[in-house]
Design an enzyme around this catalytic site. Structure first.
Site, PDB file in Angstrom:
ATOM      1  N   GLY A   4       0.777  -1.230   0.000  1.00  0.00           N
ATOM      2  CA  GLY A   4       0.000   0.000   0.000  1.00  0.00           C
ATOM      3  C   GLY A   4       0.809   1.280   0.000  1.00  0.00           C
ATOM      4  N   GLY A  10       2.750   2.312  -2.465  1.00  0.00           N
ATOM      5  CA  GLY A  10       2.884   2.857  -3.815  1.00  0.00           C
ATOM      6  C   GLY A  10       4.055   2.310  -4.600  1.00  0.00           C
ATOM      7  N   LYS A  11       4.485   1.075  -4.284  1.00  0.00           N
ATOM      8  CA  LYS A  11       5.600   0.476  -5.029  1.00  0.00           C
ATOM      9  C   LYS A  11       5.310   0.432  -6.521  1.00  0.00           C
ATOM     10  CE  LYS A  11       5.573  -3.466  -3.019  1.00  0.00           C
ATOM     11  NZ  LYS A  11       4.464  -3.218  -2.066  1.00  0.00           N
ATOM     12  N   THR A  12       4.110  -0.038  -6.862  1.00  0.00           N
ATOM     13  CA  THR A  12       3.774  -0.194  -8.273  1.00  0.00           C
ATOM     14  C   THR A  12       3.757   1.150  -8.987  1.00  0.00           C
ATOM     15  OG1 THR A  12       2.507  -2.222  -7.901  1.00  0.00           O
ATOM     16  CG2 THR A  12       2.001  -0.978  -9.890  1.00  0.00           C
ATOM     17  N   SER A  13       3.172   2.166  -8.377  1.00  0.00           N
ATOM     18  CA  SER A  13       3.108   3.494  -8.997  1.00  0.00           C
ATOM     19  C   SER A  13       4.505   4.058  -9.238  1.00  0.00           C
ATOM     20  CB  SER A  13       2.298   4.453  -8.118  1.00  0.00           C
ATOM     21  OG  SER A  13       0.963   4.038  -8.006  1.00  0.00           O
ATOM     22  N   ASP A  38       4.634  -9.741  -7.867  1.00  0.00           N
ATOM     23  CA  ASP A  38       3.669  -9.534  -6.787  1.00  0.00           C
ATOM     24  C   ASP A  38       2.409 -10.351  -7.052  1.00  0.00           C
ATOM     25  OD1 ASP A  38       1.915  -8.587  -4.867  1.00  0.00           O
ATOM     26  OD2 ASP A  38       2.488  -6.493  -5.119  1.00  0.00           O
ATOM     27  N   THR A  61      -6.035   1.600  -7.222  1.00  0.00           N
ATOM     28  CA  THR A  61      -5.341   0.346  -6.951  1.00  0.00           C
ATOM     29  C   THR A  61      -5.999  -0.468  -5.843  1.00  0.00           C
ATOM     30  OG1 THR A  61      -3.238   1.232  -7.735  1.00  0.00           O
ATOM     31  CG2 THR A  61      -3.141  -0.674  -6.273  1.00  0.00           C
TER      32      THR A  61
END
Length: 570
Positions: A23, A25-28, A50, A502
């Site tokens: 949560g 914001g790794k992906t962003s 992931d 997300t």
């Protein structure tokens, strides 16, 4: 000193490995990095390991485990590894050489042994290691970026090679654990190369992603320490979602800003000296390529005339009333990491207790933060499934049952089984079953781990049924577990999300996974809604307005059984 995370001024290695608490914001941030480098003329490979990945949502196109070019980002190829598919492929690679050579009953037993969550872990690392050590990929791409799973999953995945290697090298009776060991010996060199590459500062940069929040920064520090123990010391810290100083600062803006600054001034010593970069909080949703592309560079605050906060039709009290009157015995809070499951579980337990119910509050989350004191003062019994404790307890149980009837040689064989990584999964599963069994006499409220870990745990209720029976017999709690979880009269899964793209997409996938497992869900909670709070600040008004569509989507998914909880400065 903190600097903006500007790609032109940041040392970018060949391999970038983004990790952190769920949560944050790794992906962003990983996607913004990948798109920014590709826009700069670099050839980029972005890979997600992931199990709760949302890359397909960001890029608005189907992705696979081999690689897909992104139409709107020339030079970018995206790989989305599906852990279940990888596990199925790994399982088949182990079993296929024996088809037609061994009896069907033996092959079926092998499939059972290879159906657990440990297999998923191994299969994910297999795929990860292949990409990390592929010489053709190294020459084809300027940078290879990994968007990883929530911290606990990632660390376990990284630790698997050494764990299995130790088990293999120390084994004197052959590979006896479950069957997941099959084929691993021949890959030891690949695993070693993968871990060495991760530890090589000239090739790899480990990017710890956090939020300007105390709990997230402490989780980053814990992760950093465990990674250092694995020899991965080439780390930098990126703090995502930092509120910038703007005009028209009202009470809400001031409270958010002060809370963030307090957390940033108290960064844990373990990571305080790392090169540290910040990514601003944005008013828009990071749900498409256009917004991800400008994440690191700009905002566009929309001025709103006559702003009014949203009205909440249902809240937490409505949810608790329904749980109480419907007589639920087991209540889960589930969702993506960082959505507030822990606080919600505590509040549900307190609410049910206040209505006269006898309540037990527990967590299966390795990063547990339950407020024990508050619950205990209200007369609520509490517990936590500690993996290390449960592992030792399970080992002693197996030894105790086996020792009276086995020779020293047979006991050596048992000890080898107990040293395998799969043993921990079985131990946690048994503890989980025993806690749920408390529902006979009290309502059990369970704060679960981030989604990927939760689903692996739930999956283990089926995957390890045979293994538990083999080791020491099926207990009553184990035999009652699945029927209870699948009975909507007894069990309620409260899906928790935030009013953002997300978390909502992830919650939607969680609901589908639960349905496939035959587990009922009625209530959803949208937590920390800024749109329920009045603010005069244009930036926050714009951010609040962006929540409306996601709250609407959750109401559709829940059939209007949605409780909204306003943002609070806790």
């Amino acid at each position: 000193m903190m600097k903006p995370f500007n790609l032109s001024e940041t040392a970018i290695a060949k391999y970038l490995f983004f990790t952190g608490k769920g949560g944050v914001g790794k992906t962003s941030v990983a996607c913004a990095t990948a798109i920014g480098l590709a826009d700069g003329g670099k050839k980029i490979l972005l890979i997600s390991t992931d199990p709760a990945s949302n890359l397909q949502d960001v890029f608005a196109q189907k992705l696979n485990g081999q690689g897909t070019s992104v139409a709107n980002v020339p030079g970018l190829t995206v790989v989305n590894l599906d852990p279940e598919q990888e596990a199925a492929a790994y399982r088949e690679s182990v079993i296929s050489p024996f088809r037609g050579k061994l009896p069907v009953s033996v092959l079926r037993n092998m499939e059972e042994q290879l159906s657990g969550s440990c297999t998923v872990e191994i299969a994910a690392f297999n795929a990860f290691a292949d990409f990390l050590t592929d010489a053709s990929k190294q020459s084809e791409y300027d940078h290879i970026i990994f968007d990883t799973a929530p911290t606990g999953h990632t660390l376990r995945m990284l630790q698997l090679p050494s764990a299995w290697s130790t088990f293999i090298s120390e084994s004197t009776h052959g590979a006896s654990c479950l069957g997941q060991l099959s084929g691993l010996e021949e890959r030891k060199d690949i695993y070693k190369e993968a871990v060495n590459t991760l530890a090589d500062g000239s090739k790899t940069r480990l990017v710890l992603v956090s939020r300007p929040e105390t709990s997230a920064l402490h989780e980053a520090a814990r992760s950093s320490h465990e990674l250092q123990l694995l020899g991965i010391k080439n780390q930098i810290l990126v703090i995502n979602g930092v509120l910038q100083q703007l005009q028209n600062e009202d009470r809400v803006f001031h409270e958010i800003h002060e809370k963030q600054q307090s957390a940033l001034q108290d960064i844990p010593d373990e990571i305080a000296d790392y090169p540290t970069f910040t990514v601003p909080l944005r008013s828009y949703n990071l749900s498409d390529i256009a917004n991800i592309r400008r994440l690191l560079y700009e905002d566009n605050v929309e001025l709103i005339d006559d702003y009014k906060p949203m009205r909440s039709e249902k809240g937490l009290e409505d949810l608790i009333d329904d749980l109480h009157t419907s007589g639920k015995r087991v209540v889960f809070t589930m969702g993506k990491g960082g959505v507030g499951k822990t606080t919600l579980a505590t509040n549900i337990a307190l609410g049910l207790s206040a209505r006269g119910a006898k309540v037990h509050l527990t967590t299966t989350d390795p990063a547990n933060h339950l407020n024990y004191d508050l619950a205990l003062k209200a007369g609520i019994s509490v517990s936590r499934i500690d993996e290390a404790t449960e592992l030792e307890k399970y080992k002693n149980e197996v030894r105790g049952k086996a020792a009276p009837n086995m020779s020293a040689e047979d006991m050596a064989y048992i000890e080898e089984d107990l040293r395998s990584p799969c043993t921990q999964e079985i131990a946690v599963f048994k503890a989980f079953a025993e806690i749920v069994d408390k529902a006979d006499t009290e309502i059990v409220v369970i704060d679960t781990a981030p989604t990927g870990h939760t689903l692996l745990l739930l999956d283990s209720t089926q995957s390890y049924h045979k293994e538990v029976e083999r080791a020491q017999g099926i207990s009553d709690s184990v035999s009652r577990l699945l029927p209870r979880l699948r009975n909507p009269e007894e069990t309620e899964v409260v899906i928790v999300t935030l009013p953002e793209a997300t978390p909502v997409f992830e919650a939607e996938r969680l609901q589908a996974d639960l349905q496939r497992a035959g587990i009922h869900n009625k209530w959803w909670v949208v937590n920390s809604c800024l749109s329920l709070v009045y603010t005069e600040n244009p930036f926050l008004q714009s951010k609040a307005r962006s929540e409306f569509s996601w709250i609407g989507k959750v109401k559709e998914l829940s059939g209007e059984h949605t409780a909204l909880i306003e943002w609070k400065n806790l």
